[in-house]
Design a protein around this motif. Structure first.
Motif, PDB file in Angstrom:
ATOM      1  N   UNK A   1       0.599  -1.361  -0.047  1.00 56.79           N
ATOM      2  CA  UNK A   1       0.139   0.008   0.074  1.00 56.79           C
ATOM      3  C   UNK A   1       0.861   1.229  -0.028  1.00 56.79           C
ATOM      4  N   UNK A   2       2.040   1.461   0.721  1.00 64.57           N
ATOM      5  CA  UNK A   2       2.953   2.567   0.857  1.00 64.57           C
ATOM      6  C   UNK A   2       3.476   2.597  -0.557  1.00 64.57           C
ATOM      7  N   UNK A   3       4.075   1.572  -0.983  1.00 63.41           N
ATOM      8  CA  UNK A   3       4.800   1.616  -2.156  1.00 63.41           C
ATOM      9  C   UNK A   3       3.748   1.905  -3.405  1.00 63.41           C
ATOM     10  N   UNK A   4       2.633   1.667  -3.211  1.00 65.26           N
ATOM     11  CA  UNK A   4       1.969   2.003  -4.471  1.00 65.26           C
ATOM     12  C   UNK A   4       1.354   3.512  -4.188  1.00 65.26           C
ATOM     13  N   UNK A   5       1.339   3.976  -2.928  1.00 65.74           N
ATOM     14  CA  UNK A   5       1.074   5.518  -3.015  1.00 65.74           C
ATOM     15  C   UNK A   5       2.249   6.169  -3.337  1.00 65.74           C
ATOM     16  N   UNK A   6       3.429   6.005  -3.003  1.00 66.00           N
ATOM     17  CA  UNK A   6       4.534   6.478  -3.437  1.00 66.00           C
ATOM     18  C   UNK A   6       4.782   6.541  -5.001  1.00 66.00           C
ATOM     19  N   UNK A   7       4.444   5.476  -5.551  1.00 65.05           N
ATOM     20  CA  UNK A   7       4.517   5.661  -7.137  1.00 65.05           C
ATOM     21  C   UNK A   7       3.540   6.391  -7.790  1.00 65.05           C
ATOM     22  N   UNK A   8       2.202   6.058  -7.315  1.00 62.96           N
ATOM     23  CA  UNK A   8       1.204   7.039  -7.818  1.00 62.96           C
ATOM     24  C   UNK A   8       1.292   8.470  -7.702  1.00 62.96           C
ATOM     25  N   UNK A   9       1.826   8.896  -6.396  1.00 61.45           N
ATOM     26  CA  UNK A   9       1.992  10.205  -6.109  1.00 61.45           C
ATOM     27  C   UNK A   9       3.144  11.063  -7.008  1.00 61.45           C
ATOM     28  N   UNK A  10       3.912   9.891  -7.394  1.00 60.64           N
ATOM     29  CA  UNK A  10       5.268  10.466  -8.188  1.00 60.64           C
ATOM     30  C   UNK A  10       4.703  10.650  -9.307  1.00 60.64           C
ATOM     31  N   UNK A  11       3.932   9.723 -10.201  1.00 61.36           N
ATOM     32  CA  UNK A  11       3.442   9.712 -11.433  1.00 61.36           C
ATOM     33  C   UNK A  11       2.347   8.969 -11.661  1.00 61.36           C
ATOM     34  N   UNK A  12       1.247   9.598 -12.083  1.00 62.81           N
ATOM     35  CA  UNK A  12      -0.254   9.185 -11.971  1.00 62.81           C
ATOM     36  C   UNK A  12      -0.021   8.170 -13.410  1.00 62.81           C
ATOM     37  N   UNK A  13       0.813   7.968 -14.068  1.00 60.17           N
ATOM     38  CA  UNK A  13       0.757   7.011 -15.287  1.00 60.17           C
ATOM     39  C   UNK A  13       1.158   5.791 -14.880  1.00 60.17           C
ATOM     40  N   UNK A  14       1.833   5.658 -13.519  1.00 56.02           N
ATOM     41  CA  UNK A  14       2.098   4.320 -12.899  1.00 56.02           C
ATOM     42  C   UNK A  14       0.904   3.547 -12.185  1.00 56.02           C
ATOM     43  N   UNK A  15       0.831   2.317 -12.678  1.00 53.51           N
ATOM     44  CA  UNK A  15      -0.168   1.884 -12.042  1.00 53.51           C
ATOM     45  C   UNK A  15       0.069   0.301 -11.122  1.00 53.51           C
ATOM     46  N   UNK A  16       0.675   0.721  -9.954  1.00 54.56           N
ATOM     47  CA  UNK A  16       1.311  -0.292  -9.321  1.00 54.56           C
ATOM     48  C   UNK A  16       0.238  -1.591  -8.931  1.00 54.56           C
ATOM     49  N   UNK A  17       0.555  -2.634  -8.709  1.00 56.82           N
ATOM     50  CA  UNK A  17      -0.419  -3.858  -8.317  1.00 56.82           C
ATOM     51  C   UNK A  17       0.397  -4.721  -7.519  1.00 56.82           C
ATOM     52  N   UNK A  18      -0.240  -5.117  -6.627  1.00 53.35           N
ATOM     53  CA  UNK A  18       0.198  -6.191  -5.616  1.00 53.35           C
ATOM     54  C   UNK A  18      -0.132  -7.791  -6.076  1.00 53.35           C
ATOM     55  N   UNK A  19       1.016  -8.649  -6.548  1.00 51.05           N
ATOM     56  CA  UNK A  19       0.627  -9.923  -6.964  1.00 51.05           C
ATOM     57  C   UNK A  19      -0.254 -10.745  -5.989  1.00 51.05           C
ATOM     58  N   UNK A  20      -0.133 -10.560  -4.649  1.00 58.82           N
ATOM     59  CA  UNK A  20      -0.771 -11.237  -3.842  1.00 58.82           C
ATOM     60  C   UNK A  20      -2.396 -11.278  -3.897  1.00 58.82           C
ATOM     61  N   UNK A  21      -2.880  -9.929  -4.385  1.00 61.37           N
ATOM     62  CA  UNK A  21      -4.263  -9.511  -4.221  1.00 61.37           C
ATOM     63  C   UNK A  21      -4.501 -10.340  -5.632  1.00 61.37           C
ATOM     64  N   UNK A  22      -3.781 -10.275  -6.673  1.00 56.85           N
ATOM     65  CA  UNK A  22      -4.180 -10.744  -7.897  1.00 56.85           C
ATOM     66  C   UNK A  22      -4.270 -12.349  -7.813  1.00 56.85           C
ATOM     67  N   UNK A  23      -3.531 -12.959  -7.011  1.00 52.10           N
ATOM     68  CA  UNK A  23      -3.522 -14.321  -6.866  1.00 52.10           C
ATOM     69  C   UNK A  23      -4.684 -14.744  -6.099  1.00 52.10           C
ATOM     70  N   UNK A  24      -5.250 -14.107  -4.975  1.00 51.78           N
ATOM     71  CA  UNK A  24      -6.278 -14.380  -4.295  1.00 51.78           C
ATOM     72  C   UNK A  24      -7.493 -14.132  -4.846  1.00 51.78           C
ATOM     73  N   UNK A  25      -7.558 -13.279  -6.125  1.00 49.33           N
ATOM     74  CA  UNK A  25      -8.802 -13.199  -6.662  1.00 49.33           C
ATOM     75  C   UNK A  25      -9.271 -14.237  -7.458  1.00 49.33           C
TER      76      UNK A  25
END
Length: 110
Positions: free
Chosen positions: A86-110
Motif C-alpha cells: 500500500x505504501x509503495x503504491x501510494x509513493x509511485x502513484x503520487x510521483x507519476x499518475x501514469x504508473x499503476x502499481x499492483x500487488x501480485x498477492x491480491x491478484x493471486x487471491x482473486x
C-alpha cells in the motif's frame, strides 16, 4: 535576512526543499525501469537506457525498491515488498499518475 518558512516543517526545523522526481519513462516508450528511494524520490527511465544498479549509483541515497514498468504503465510490486504494498503504491502513484502499481498477492487471491 528574513526566514523562509516554506522550508520549515511544523516544528520549525529547517530542511532542504524536496528534489523533484526524475520521470524519464513515458507511455509509448515501451518497457521501463524505476527506482523508489527511501526518501520517496522516484526515478524512471526507458528500459534500454540503463540498468537499475547503474542508475542507483548516480544518487547518494540507498534505493528502497527496484521495479519494472510495463508499456501500459503497470508496475508489479515484488513479493519481498508485499507487506508495504500500500505504501509503495501510494509513493509511485503520487510521483507519476501514469504508473499503476499492483500487488501480485491480491491478484493471486482473486
Amino acid at each position: 535576512m528574513a526566514r523562509n518558512h516554506r522550508d520549515e516543517d511544523c516544528s520549525g526545523r529547517s530542511h532542504a526543499p524536496r528534489e523533484p522526481h526524475r520521470l524519464w519513462w513515458r507511455p509509448g516508450d515501451g518497457h521501463g525501469r524505476g527506482i523508489l528511494f527511501h526518501s520517496g524520490h522516484v526515478h524512471t527511465w526507458p528500459e534500454a537506457e540503463g540498468e537499475h544498479r547503474h542508475m542507483a549509483d548516480l544518487r547518494a541515497e540507498r534505493p528502497r525498491m527496484f521495479f519494472l514498468i510495463r508499456p501500459d504503465g503497470r508496475v508489479r510490486i515484488p513479493r519481498r515488498h508485499a507487506e508495504a504494498a500500500h505504501e509503495v503504491s501510494e509513493a509511485l502513484r503520487s510521483a507519476d499518475r501514469r504508473l499503476e502499481p499492483f500487488d501480485p498477492r491480491v491478484a493471486d487471491a482473486a
